[in-house]
Design an enzyme around this catalytic site. Structure first.
Site, PDB file in Angstrom:
ATOM      1  N   GLU A  90      10.049   4.484   7.737  1.00  0.00           N
ATOM      2  CA  GLU A  90       9.559   3.096   7.643  1.00  0.00           C
ATOM      3  C   GLU A  90       9.787   2.301   8.929  1.00  0.00           C
ATOM      4  O   GLU A  90       8.886   1.616   9.409  1.00  0.00           O
ATOM      5  CB  GLU A  90      10.170   2.394   6.436  1.00  0.00           C
ATOM      6  CG  GLU A  90       9.733   2.983   5.082  1.00  0.00           C
ATOM      7  CD  GLU A  90       8.223   3.053   4.899  1.00  0.00           C
ATOM      8  OE1 GLU A  90       7.474   2.437   5.679  1.00  0.00           O
ATOM      9  OE2 GLU A  90       7.776   3.767   3.973  1.00  0.00           O
ATOM     10  N   HIS A 140      -0.590   1.019   9.382  1.00  0.00           N
ATOM     11  CA  HIS A 140       0.727   1.487   8.926  1.00  0.00           C
ATOM     12  C   HIS A 140       0.596   2.727   8.033  1.00  0.00           C
ATOM     13  O   HIS A 140       1.239   3.747   8.283  1.00  0.00           O
ATOM     14  CB  HIS A 140       1.427   0.349   8.179  1.00  0.00           C
ATOM     15  CG  HIS A 140       2.793   0.687   7.675  1.00  0.00           C
ATOM     16  ND1 HIS A 140       3.923   0.353   8.373  1.00  0.00           N
ATOM     17  CD2 HIS A 140       3.204   1.338   6.563  1.00  0.00           C
ATOM     18  CE1 HIS A 140       4.988   0.785   7.701  1.00  0.00           C
ATOM     19  NE2 HIS A 140       4.569   1.374   6.597  1.00  0.00           N
ATOM     20  N   GLU A 141      -0.237   2.623   7.012  1.00  0.00           N
ATOM     21  CA  GLU A 141      -0.350   3.751   6.079  1.00  0.00           C
ATOM     22  C   GLU A 141      -0.951   4.964   6.781  1.00  0.00           C
ATOM     23  O   GLU A 141      -0.532   6.099   6.557  1.00  0.00           O
ATOM     24  CB  GLU A 141      -1.182   3.375   4.845  1.00  0.00           C
ATOM     25  CG  GLU A 141      -0.720   2.129   4.087  1.00  0.00           C
ATOM     26  CD  GLU A 141       0.771   2.099   3.770  1.00  0.00           C
ATOM     27  OE1 GLU A 141       1.365   3.176   3.587  1.00  0.00           O
ATOM     28  OE2 GLU A 141       1.347   0.988   3.718  1.00  0.00           O
ATOM     29  N   ALA A 166       0.850  -1.181   0.000  1.00  0.00           N
ATOM     30  CA  ALA A 166       0.000   0.000   0.000  1.00  0.00           C
ATOM     31  C   ALA A 166       0.889   1.236   0.000  1.00  0.00           C
ATOM     32  O   ALA A 166       2.097   1.129   0.156  1.00  0.00           O
ATOM     33  CB  ALA A 166      -0.896   0.018   1.241  1.00  0.00           C
TER      34      ALA A 166
HETATM   35  N1  B3K Z   1       5.937   3.766   1.484  1.00  0.00           N
HETATM   36  C1  B3K Z   1       5.380   2.711   0.704  1.00  0.00           C
HETATM   37  C2  B3K Z   1       6.404   1.903  -0.023  1.00  0.00           C
HETATM   38  C3  B3K Z   1       6.787   2.430  -1.331  1.00  0.00           C
HETATM   39  C4  B3K Z   1       7.673   1.460  -2.074  1.00  0.00           C
HETATM   40  C5  B3K Z   1       8.261   2.032  -3.285  1.00  0.00           C
HETATM   41  N2  B3K Z   1       9.051   1.050  -4.000  1.00  0.00           N
HETATM   42  C6  B3K Z   1       4.542   1.785   1.522  1.00  0.00           C
HETATM   43  C7  B3K Z   1       4.811   1.783   2.960  1.00  0.00           C
HETATM   44  O1  B3K Z   1       5.864   1.436   3.440  1.00  0.00           O
HETATM   45  O2  B3K Z   1       3.942   2.162   3.683  1.00  0.00           O
HETATM   46 ZN    ZN Z   2       5.655   2.403   5.252  1.00  0.00          ZN
END
Ligand code: B3K
Ligand code: ZN
Length: 897
Positions: free
Chosen positions: A324, A301-302, A266
């Site tokens: 992250e 998470h998102e 996501a």
């Molecule tokens: N931030 C995105 C991941 C993007 C990946 C790009 N290759 C999802 C996440 O970690 O929430």
């Molecule tokens: Zn993330």
């Protein structure tokens, strides 16, 4: 082999952007075959920049026109090469107007603007915005965006972008428009748009402050019966972030959109999260308990990124773990809090550590090993890794272990106070933690700069006379690519001592006036070797070390089998209780693996069953597992974890030279032995763990199903009529996907007569549910009797497509990563298949191809015969033409490190 070696980008070369952007206005005329994009960028020279050259990135774009402060630029006014557009000698204030076109329907990389099932979606992280327009596409350039979307009204009735909808209406020729404004400054990687034929479930939600927000989950028509769990998860996430971290949703509208073609899980685009359908759609009919839990975690998470990532973002991509690692830690804590109980938290912790050990430890010991904050990369998409995510989360967790929960919260508060609206570094985060906690965390930086999994060797000396216990801890860290020698880490080691009855003893360290009353102490190991002296220790204890897995290290301590069984039965720390069982099982599995190898070498193997059966009959493990299985004071979910043997990959990690076939034979033998030894208890657990009535994914019910189904999977090893009938009955009568899939799996791995019919029945029943058909492919790719021909045949099935990442993962990745003994077949056919698939994917979707390329990166760890065949396959990929930057990096590193 490609002739132009892609350049390596170094962290040390970071330079401030030459121009900063205040606002961006964008207009899209959306057509699948040709989309026009008009962009107006208001920018200013950055006082911290080194010159007056504007640097924009753009890839796979047709540049129609470029105007600077109203004047059309001619080719001589700028340089465009290798995806970089440079305008030298630019004035201090600039309005740049750019017209470009793209071809979304031909975009199979799923980066930038693309079409999935007739609808438009975007993916910009990390560097996808440059496939939409020319832009200073780097995370430290933050700006406010206004976006106008125009499209055919019938084909694309829904037009979404970040922030708030400020205007919409009709246009001539059956077209319509929507104008969106995002009130917050953001980096370009958080830009998003969605256009198409979608429907939504929406709810109004009142925040603690009283403000009302609109929440929406958008899906394709026909899927509205699968959105409730995502909506509930979103609401729980919003509430949790308010309660645990005092962080409020800053927008009036928050949208989640599900898409079937997506490279990862996501994406946290501001106010418009775009999700892989796998992490949105759920109901009991199509989703398992694990799917329900994953959806909760990913929605959380998102959502949590809205603060940790969006409001405070990364200065450059080397700092990726800043957002992250922190956000994974937050989603782990959220999931644990949602379960609520102490034992539930332990189950969640064990699950997370399993992922770390299964995937991150091998990465940290292989050719792609890199620090949590990497020093260089060729393709940033290759660094969205378990190291940056999961080890990064462990690093964040260690702050909390060192500072305490309240201390950690103070650090978070200070971090936002200092950096809201900024693009910052991992050092800034560490400084906030150190300053808020008034702690020196200088040495802690090594967790960000050094790769490799540290080893902590423990030694214990008890002196009955002086009633003291000396615990000596010694740390080391293996060499990794580019890092031969390591400096000591700052390692929190949580320790408890058990008396002979299995009770926690009071702890008093030398120099303390009296025991503090705690029974777990966090020792801080900062030197290569340190001794900690406990006094007033009434009897010789059994130490429980690294409780709760307080640091991402390998603990080396020579427990006896009896001590492990004792800890399994008594440790108050549930993590170490589970850990003791895993150690016991691993020890036994390694012995059996060696026995298989020895028997094979001697050349007279009639059956491994006989050879292994002649091994010393060791009932320590069966006995300990029986006690656990019978202990109804323990959660079913916990018992299931104890009963699950370390995976073949985990055992492989413990071997000097990996021999996948010997491991497989040994583990299967052990499963059969345990099934025989524990038969009646397994059957009793199976019967006791029914979950009649309406399905609920809650921790108690899902725990029961997990225990019941692990019991079933053991029992089918016995190949008894009674058990096969149970599996068949469960397959026929299950009212939820968890039980259905478990039964189908059990049948598939047995000799049951009805297994082919069961697989066919499953397919026709769920033909229309893409996510369930993914499970159908995975189940067969990982089945015990599967080989590369099974997978080749399945790849010709009409429902298979390499273009859809979920489908590719369900079959190809599942086989290459999830069926080690079949993939590593001695004839090398598994590797040949792998090479074909990597090359095919490289042409359509480099990001997904590079993930698959990683399946062979640890080739040097295997037996010489396998190594040779793996190297051959790697070289075959290396020699193919038009290798993407993504795949080239992985293959080059695999072959050279
Ligand atoms: N931030 C995105 C991941 C993007 C990946 C790009 N290759 C999802 C996440 O970690 O929430
Ligand atoms: Zn993330």
């Amino acid at each position: 082999m490609r002739t132009d070696t892609p350049p390596t980008i170094y962290r040390k070369d970071y330079a401030d952007p030459t121009y900063l952007v205040d606002t961006v206005e964008m207009g899209f005329d959306l057509e699948p075959s040709l989309t026009r994009v008009a962009t107006r960028i208001f920018m200013q020279r950055n006082p911290a920049g080194s010159n007056n050259e504007i640097v924009l990135f753009g890839e796979e774009l047709e540049l129609v026109q470029l105007r600077l402060n109203g004047k059309v630029l001619r080719a001589a006014d700028y340089k465009l090469a290798g995806g970089v557009l440079r305008i030298p000698g630019a004035p201090a204030k600039v309005v740049l107007e750019i017209e470009t076109t793209t071809r979304p329907d031909r975009n199979t990389s799923l980066m930038g603007l693309y079409v999935s099932n007739g609808n438009f979606f975007t993916q910009c992280e990390a560097e996808g915005f440059r496939k939409i327009t020319f832009f200073p596409d780097r995370p430290d350039v933050m700006a406010k965006y206004t976006v106008m979307l125009r499209a055919d009204k019938k084909a694309f009735p829904v037009l979404l972008s970040n922030g708030n909808l400020i205007e919409e209406g009709d246009l001539p020729d059956g077209r319509h428009y929507a104008k969106w404004e995002d009130p917050f400054k953001k980096p370009s990687y958080l830009f998003a748009l969605v256009a198409g034929n979608l429907v939504c479930q929406e709810e109004k939600y009142r925040l603690k402050s009283g403000r009302e927000v609109l929440l929406q989950v958008w899906v394709e028509d026909g899927n509205l019966d699968k959105t409730q769990h995502a909506m509930d998860s979103l609401i729980n996430s919003i509430r949790w972030d308010e309660e645990r971290f005092g962080l409020e949703l800053d927008l009036d509208r928050f949208m989640i959109v599900a898409v079937g073609d997506f490279n990862m899980g996501a994406m946290e685009n501001k106010g418009l999260n775009i999700f892989n359908t796998k992490f949105v759609l759920a109901n009991p009919r199509i989703a398992t308990d694990i799917d329900f839990a994953n959806i909760e975690a990913v929605v959380g998470h998102e959502y949590f990124h809205n603060w940790t990532g969006n409001r405070v973002t990364c200065r450059d991509w080397f700092q990726l773990s800043l957002k992250e690692g922190l956000t994974v830690f937050r989603d782990q804590e959220f999931s644990a809090d949602m379960i609520g109980t102490d034992s539930g938290r332990a189950v969640k912790r064990i699950d997370d550590v399993r992922v770390l050990r299964q995937a991150q430890f091998p990465e940290d010991a292989g050719p792609m090993a890199h620090p949590v904050r990497p020093d260089s990369f060729v393709e940033i998409n290759n660094f969205y890794t378990v190291t940056v995510y999961e080890k990064g989360a462990e690093v964040v967790r260690m702050y909390q272990t060192l500072l305490g929960r309240d201390g950690f919260r103070k650090g978070m508060d200070l971090y936002f106070e200092r950096h809201d609206g900024q693009a910052v570094t991992c050092d800034d985060f560490r400084a906030a933690m150190a300053d808020a906690g008034k702690r020196d965390l200088k040495q802690f930086e090594r967790w960000y700069s050094q790769s490799g999994t540290p080893r902590v060797a423990a030694g214990v000396h008890y002196d009955a006379k002086s009633r003291t216990l000396e615990l000596t801890l010694e740390q080391s860290c293996p060499a990794t690519p580019g890092q031969k020698k390591k400096q000591p880490f700052h390692i929190p080691v949580a320790v408890g001592l058990l008396d002979s009855k299995g009770r926690d003893m009071p702890l008093r360290l030398d120099g303390e006036k009296s025991a503090a009353g705690d029974t777990t102490r966090v020792l801080e190991l900062t030197k290569a070797r340190q001794t900690f002296r406990f006094t007033d220790v009434a009897e010789k204890p059994v130490p429980s070390i690294l409780r709760g897995f307080s640091a991402p290290v390998v603990l080396q301590y020579e427990y006896s089998d009896a001590e492990l069984a004792f800890l399994m039965a008594h440790d108050s720390d549930a993590f170490n209780r589970w850990e003791a069982g895993q150690r016991l099982a691993t020890r036994r599995l390694l012995k059996l693996t060696t026995a298989v190898q020895a028997a094979r070498q001697s050349g007279h193997v009639v059956s491994f069953e006989t050879v292994l059966g002649n091994q010393d009959q060791d009932s320590a493990l069966s006995d300990a597992l029986r006690i656990t299985l019978r202990d109804e004071t323990l959660d079913a979910a916990f018992r299931e974890l104890v009963l699950t043997l370390p995976s073949e990959t985990m055992i492989a990690e413990q071997m000097e030279v990996i021999d996948p076939h010997a491991i497989h034979i040994a583990r299967q033998f052990m499963r059969r032995t345990l099934a025989r030894d524990l038969r009646d208890d397994l059957l009793a657990a199976y019967k006791a763990c029914g979950t009649p009535g309406e399905y609920s994914p809650d921790a108690d019910a899902s725990g029961k199903r997990a225990l019941k189904n692990v019991a079933l999977s053991y029992l089918v090893e016995l190949d008894e009529e009674e058990v096969l009938t149970l599996a068949q009955k469960q397959n026929d009568e299950a009212n939820n996907m968890t039980d259905r899939l478990a039964a189908l799996g059990a049948l598939t791995n047995s000799s049951a007569a009805g297994k082919a019919a069961a697989l066919e029945g499953f397919y026709s029943e769920f033909e229309k549910e893409a996510l369930v058909i993914d499970k159908w492919f995975t189940l067969q790719a990982t089945a015990r009797n599967a080989d590369v021909n099974t997978v080749r045949t399945l790849a010709t099935h009409p429902a298979f497509s390499l273009k859809n990442p979920n489908r590719a993962r369900s079959l190809i990745f599942s086989f290459c990563n999830g069926n080690p003994s079949a993939f590593h077949a001695l004839d090398g056919n598994g590797y040949a298949f792998w090479a074909e698939q990597v090359i095919a994917l490289n042409g359509s979707n480099p990001q997904v191809a590079a993930r698959l390329a990683r399946s062979l990166d640890r080739w040097r760890k295997y037996t010489p015969a396998l190594q040779e065949k793996m190297r051959h396959a790697l070289q075959q990929v290396a020699a193919s033409s038009n290798l993407s930057r993504d795949v080239a990096e992985v293959i080059t590193k695999s072959l050279s490190n």
